[in-house]
Design a protein around this motif. Structure first.
Motif, PDB file in Angstrom:
ATOM      1  N   ALA A  86      28.175  36.164  35.698  1.00 20.93           N
ATOM      2  CA  ALA A  86      29.494  36.718  36.385  1.00 20.93           C
ATOM      3  C   ALA A  86      30.497  36.197  35.227  1.00 20.93           C
ATOM      4  O   ALA A  86      31.610  36.970  35.284  1.00 20.93           O
ATOM      5  CB  ALA A  86      29.763  36.309  37.718  1.00 20.93           C
ATOM      6  N   GLY A  87      30.710  34.914  34.783  1.00 16.90           N
ATOM      7  CA  GLY A  87      31.769  34.723  33.809  1.00 16.90           C
ATOM      8  C   GLY A  87      31.607  35.262  32.748  1.00 16.90           C
ATOM      9  O   GLY A  87      32.783  35.321  31.978  1.00 16.90           O
ATOM     10  N   ALA A  88      30.489  35.720  32.259  1.00 13.69           N
ATOM     11  CA  ALA A  88      30.704  36.686  31.052  1.00 13.69           C
ATOM     12  C   ALA A  88      30.825  37.957  31.154  1.00 13.69           C
ATOM     13  O   ALA A  88      31.238  38.656  30.159  1.00 13.69           O
ATOM     14  CB  ALA A  88      29.210  36.522  30.366  1.00 13.69           C
ATOM     15  N   TRP A  89      30.866  38.400  32.515  1.00 16.11           N
ATOM     16  CA  TRP A  89      31.068  39.857  32.710  1.00 16.11           C
ATOM     17  C   TRP A  89      32.608  40.283  32.260  1.00 16.11           C
ATOM     18  O   TRP A  89      32.777  41.416  31.802  1.00 16.11           O
ATOM     19  CB  TRP A  89      30.757  40.050  34.180  1.00 16.11           C
ATOM     20  CG  TRP A  89      31.064  41.466  34.681  1.00 16.11           C
ATOM     21  CD1 TRP A  89      30.115  42.423  34.887  1.00 16.11           C
ATOM     22  CD2 TRP A  89      32.511  41.906  35.320  1.00 16.11           C
ATOM     23  NE1 TRP A  89      30.437  43.425  35.453  1.00 16.11           N
ATOM     24  CE2 TRP A  89      31.899  43.484  35.657  1.00 16.11           C
ATOM     25  CE3 TRP A  89      33.560  41.496  35.541  1.00 16.11           C
ATOM     26  CZ2 TRP A  89      32.951  44.007  36.403  1.00 16.11           C
ATOM     27  CZ3 TRP A  89      34.429  42.451  36.144  1.00 16.11           C
ATOM     28  CH2 TRP A  89      34.130  43.649  36.359  1.00 16.11           C
ATOM     29  N   TRP A  90      33.431  39.463  32.454  1.00 16.67           N
ATOM     30  CA  TRP A  90      34.865  39.982  32.220  1.00 16.67           C
ATOM     31  C   TRP A  90      34.899  40.150  30.739  1.00 16.67           C
ATOM     32  O   TRP A  90      35.682  41.455  30.436  1.00 16.67           O
ATOM     33  CB  TRP A  90      35.614  38.774  32.495  1.00 16.67           C
ATOM     34  CG  TRP A  90      35.540  38.242  34.130  1.00 16.67           C
ATOM     35  CD1 TRP A  90      34.658  37.224  34.450  1.00 16.67           C
ATOM     36  CD2 TRP A  90      36.224  38.699  35.238  1.00 16.67           C
ATOM     37  NE1 TRP A  90      34.664  37.228  35.806  1.00 16.67           N
ATOM     38  CE2 TRP A  90      35.531  38.239  36.318  1.00 16.67           C
ATOM     39  CE3 TRP A  90      37.076  39.841  35.460  1.00 16.67           C
ATOM     40  CZ2 TRP A  90      35.916  38.377  37.466  1.00 16.67           C
ATOM     41  CZ3 TRP A  90      37.519  39.981  36.806  1.00 16.67           C
ATOM     42  CH2 TRP A  90      36.892  39.519  37.841  1.00 16.67           C
ATOM     43  N   ASP A  91      34.501  39.615  29.706  1.00 19.25           N
ATOM     44  CA  ASP A  91      34.692  39.976  28.369  1.00 19.25           C
ATOM     45  C   ASP A  91      33.858  41.142  28.157  1.00 19.25           C
ATOM     46  O   ASP A  91      34.328  42.013  27.265  1.00 19.25           O
ATOM     47  CB  ASP A  91      34.410  38.592  27.505  1.00 19.25           C
ATOM     48  CG  ASP A  91      35.482  37.694  27.625  1.00 19.25           C
ATOM     49  OD1 ASP A  91      36.653  38.023  27.916  1.00 19.25           O
ATOM     50  OD2 ASP A  91      35.064  36.517  26.866  1.00 19.25           O
ATOM     51  N   ALA A  92      32.598  41.050  28.661  1.00 19.25           N
ATOM     52  CA  ALA A  92      31.607  42.333  28.476  1.00 19.25           C
ATOM     53  C   ALA A  92      32.325  43.620  28.806  1.00 19.25           C
ATOM     54  O   ALA A  92      31.753  44.560  27.932  1.00 19.25           O
ATOM     55  CB  ALA A  92      30.250  42.039  28.919  1.00 19.25           C
ATOM     56  N   THR A  93      32.799  43.458  29.830  1.00 16.36           N
ATOM     57  CA  THR A  93      33.486  44.960  30.270  1.00 16.36           C
ATOM     58  C   THR A  93      34.762  45.115  29.815  1.00 16.36           C
ATOM     59  O   THR A  93      35.448  46.246  30.191  1.00 16.36           O
ATOM     60  CB  THR A  93      33.168  44.800  31.755  1.00 16.36           C
ATOM     61  OG1 THR A  93      33.999  43.892  32.420  1.00 16.36           O
ATOM     62  CG2 THR A  93      31.813  44.868  32.261  1.00 16.36           C
ATOM     63  N   ARG A  94      35.537  44.071  29.415  1.00 15.18           N
ATOM     64  CA  ARG A  94      36.917  44.333  29.013  1.00 15.18           C
ATOM     65  C   ARG A  94      37.752  44.367  30.256  1.00 15.18           C
ATOM     66  O   ARG A  94      38.685  45.318  30.273  1.00 15.18           O
ATOM     67  CB  ARG A  94      37.195  45.352  28.149  1.00 15.18           C
ATOM     68  CG  ARG A  94      36.378  45.022  26.786  1.00 15.18           C
ATOM     69  CD  ARG A  94      36.945  46.047  25.577  1.00 15.18           C
ATOM     70  NE  ARG A  94      37.052  47.292  26.058  1.00 15.18           N
ATOM     71  CZ  ARG A  94      35.735  48.270  26.157  1.00 15.18           C
ATOM     72  NH1 ARG A  94      34.443  47.753  26.045  1.00 15.18           N
ATOM     73  NH2 ARG A  94      35.814  49.594  26.504  1.00 15.18           N
ATOM     74  N   ALA A  95      37.402  43.601  31.307  1.00 12.17           N
ATOM     75  CA  ALA A  95      37.854  43.718  32.753  1.00 12.17           C
ATOM     76  C   ALA A  95      39.470  43.538  32.747  1.00 12.17           C
ATOM     77  O   ALA A  95      40.240  44.189  33.409  1.00 12.17           O
ATOM     78  CB  ALA A  95      37.190  43.078  33.883  1.00 12.17           C
ATOM     79  N   VAL A  96      39.862  42.404  32.130  1.00 11.61           N
ATOM     80  CA  VAL A  96      41.301  42.136  32.184  1.00 11.61           C
ATOM     81  C   VAL A  96      42.189  42.827  31.519  1.00 11.61           C
ATOM     82  O   VAL A  96      43.378  43.260  31.678  1.00 11.61           O
ATOM     83  CB  VAL A  96      41.359  40.468  31.620  1.00 11.61           C
ATOM     84  CG1 VAL A  96      42.810  40.076  31.739  1.00 11.61           C
ATOM     85  CG2 VAL A  96      40.637  39.592  32.489  1.00 11.61           C
ATOM     86  N   GLU A  97      41.723  43.289  30.244  1.00 16.29           N
ATOM     87  CA  GLU A  97      42.390  44.290  29.443  1.00 16.29           C
ATOM     88  C   GLU A  97      42.779  45.634  30.288  1.00 16.29           C
ATOM     89  O   GLU A  97      43.731  46.142  30.199  1.00 16.29           O
ATOM     90  CB  GLU A  97      41.465  44.708  28.068  1.00 16.29           C
ATOM     91  CG  GLU A  97      42.333  45.760  27.187  1.00 16.29           C
ATOM     92  CD  GLU A  97      41.298  46.130  26.129  1.00 16.29           C
ATOM     93  OE1 GLU A  97      41.633  47.014  25.560  1.00 16.29           O
ATOM     94  OE2 GLU A  97      40.286  45.437  25.823  1.00 16.29           O
ATOM     95  N   PHE A 166      40.344  46.134  39.914  1.00 17.72           N
ATOM     96  CA  PHE A 166      39.297  46.733  39.218  1.00 17.72           C
ATOM     97  C   PHE A 166      39.893  48.299  39.241  1.00 17.72           C
ATOM     98  O   PHE A 166      39.295  49.068  40.146  1.00 17.72           O
ATOM     99  CB  PHE A 166      38.010  46.754  39.549  1.00 17.72           C
ATOM    100  CG  PHE A 166      37.207  45.239  39.778  1.00 17.72           C
ATOM    101  CD1 PHE A 166      37.792  44.218  38.889  1.00 17.72           C
ATOM    102  CD2 PHE A 166      36.306  44.844  40.573  1.00 17.72           C
ATOM    103  CE1 PHE A 166      37.122  43.045  38.714  1.00 17.72           C
ATOM    104  CE2 PHE A 166      35.808  43.726  40.377  1.00 17.72           C
ATOM    105  CZ  PHE A 166      36.120  42.911  39.627  1.00 17.72           C
ATOM    106  N   PRO A 167      40.804  48.667  38.280  1.00 18.60           N
ATOM    107  CA  PRO A 167      41.507  49.867  38.567  1.00 18.60           C
ATOM    108  C   PRO A 167      40.140  51.216  38.605  1.00 18.60           C
ATOM    109  O   PRO A 167      39.214  50.888  37.958  1.00 18.60           O
ATOM    110  CB  PRO A 167      42.383  50.061  37.195  1.00 18.60           C
ATOM    111  CG  PRO A 167      42.458  48.824  36.859  1.00 18.60           C
ATOM    112  CD  PRO A 167      41.448  47.894  37.180  1.00 18.60           C
ATOM    113  N   ILE A 168      40.575  52.276  38.984  1.00 13.04           N
ATOM    114  CA  ILE A 168      39.585  53.407  39.331  1.00 13.04           C
ATOM    115  C   ILE A 168      38.916  53.727  37.954  1.00 13.04           C
ATOM    116  O   ILE A 168      37.649  54.001  37.689  1.00 13.04           O
ATOM    117  CB  ILE A 168      39.991  54.438  40.148  1.00 13.04           C
ATOM    118  CG1 ILE A 168      39.012  55.663  40.382  1.00 13.04           C
ATOM    119  CG2 ILE A 168      41.484  55.124  39.369  1.00 13.04           C
ATOM    120  CD1 ILE A 168      38.031  54.955  41.308  1.00 13.04           C
ATOM    121  N   GLU A 169      39.740  53.869  36.754  1.00 11.92           N
ATOM    122  CA  GLU A 169      39.254  54.267  35.502  1.00 11.92           C
ATOM    123  C   GLU A 169      38.489  53.215  35.030  1.00 11.92           C
ATOM    124  O   GLU A 169      37.350  53.667  34.457  1.00 11.92           O
ATOM    125  CB  GLU A 169      40.241  54.561  34.547  1.00 11.92           C
ATOM    126  CG  GLU A 169      41.619  55.274  34.951  1.00 11.92           C
ATOM    127  CD  GLU A 169      42.820  54.709  35.743  1.00 11.92           C
ATOM    128  OE1 GLU A 169      43.603  55.258  36.066  1.00 11.92           O
ATOM    129  OE2 GLU A 169      42.431  53.472  36.075  1.00 11.92           O
TER     130      GLU A 169
END
Length: 213
Positions: A86-97, A166-169
Motif C-alpha cells: 500500500a505504501g508503494a501504491w501512491w507513486d505507482a498510481t500517481r495518486a497525490v499528483e 481520490f478524485p473521480i477522474e
C-alpha cells in the motif's frame, strides 16, 4: 449479507450487514492479520458482498480466496496489483499528483487536511455520532498484498463524484488500468458511507438482490 458499515438506512430495509473492526492502530498488525479477522467474521455465511472502502482495498483480495465471498465492491478504494504494498501504491498510481490537480481545478487547498478532504460533505450530526477515528499504523503500508489473481466473482467499483481524496477522474483511470472496469458513480465524498448513507444503502440492496437467485 453485506460486510459493510452498520448503516441505519440499510438496516431499516431489512438487510443484514456487519462492520468488521480492524486494528489499524496496532503497529504489529498488517494485511495478513486484517484478512484473517475478516475471514473469521464471514465464517460460514454465503452470498456475502465484501465492501472495501479506501485502504481496505488492499485487504479485500486476501479475503476472497479463503472466504465464500459472492461479490467484491470497491468504494473509493485503493485497488492493488498482486504483491504491491500500500505504501508503494501512491507513486505507482500517481495518486497525490491527481489529487492536487483536482484541487487546483476545483478551487480548494492542495495540501491535505482532514476537513477539506474527508469531512467536507459529512453532516455534523453524523460526525457527532460516528466513532472516533484511530491513527493508522505504518505496518499495513509496508506489507505486500500477496495474491496471484483476482477471484472469479463479480467485482464492482463504486466512486463518489465528490471525492476529493481520490478524485473521480483518478478512480476511473485506476479501475480501467487495474481491473479493466468502469466505475459506477454515486453522490458523496471519500467517506460516502457517512455523507450519503441512504444512497449507498440503496446501491448495496440492489447489488444484494442481483446475487439472490
Amino acid at each position: 449479507m453485506v460486510l459493510a458499515p452498520r448503516d441505519p438506512a440499510y438496516l431499516r430495509c431489512g438487510a443484514r450487514s456487519h462492520r468488521v473492526d480492524l486494528p489499524g492502530d496496532d503497529r504489529n498488525s498488517g494485511l495478513a492479520a486484517y484478512a484473517e479477522i475478516v475471514v473469521r467474521a464471514i465464517a460460514e455465511r454465503s452470498g456475502v458482498i465484501l465492501v472495501a472502502q479506501s485502504l481496505a482495498g488492499f485487504t479485500a483480495p486476501l479475503v476472497c480466496g479463503p472466504a465464500p465471498v459472492g461479490m467484491l465492491l470497491f468504494v473509493n478504494a485503493m485497488i492493488p496489483e498482486p504483491d504491491e504494498a500500500a505504501g508503494a501504491w501512491w507513486d505507482a498510481t500517481r495518486a497525490v499528483e491527481a489529487r492536487e490537480q483536482a484541487a487546483r481545478r476545483r478551487g480548494y487547498a492542495t495540501e491535505f487536511d482532514v476537513e477539506t478532504y474527508f469531512l467536507h460533505d459529512v453532516p455534523q450530526h453524523v460526525l457527532r455520532a460516528a466513532p472516533k477515528p484511530r491513527e493508522e499504523a505504518e505496518a499495513v503500508f509496508g506489507e505486500p498484498c500477496r495474491f496471484a489473481r483476482w477471484p472469479d466473482i463479480p467485482i464492482r467499483v463504486l466512486a463518489g463524484r465528490d471525492d476529493r481524496f481520490f478524485p473521480i477522474e483518478f478512480q476511473r483511470r485506476v479501475a480501467r488500468e487495474r481491473l479493466g472496469k468502469e466505475v459506477e458513480e454515486i453522490s458523496g465524498g471519500h467517506l460516502v458511507a457517512l455523507s450519503n448513507q441512504k444512497g449507498l444503502a440503496k446501491r448495496l440492496l440492489a447489488y444484494e438482490r442481483g446475487l439472490t437467485p
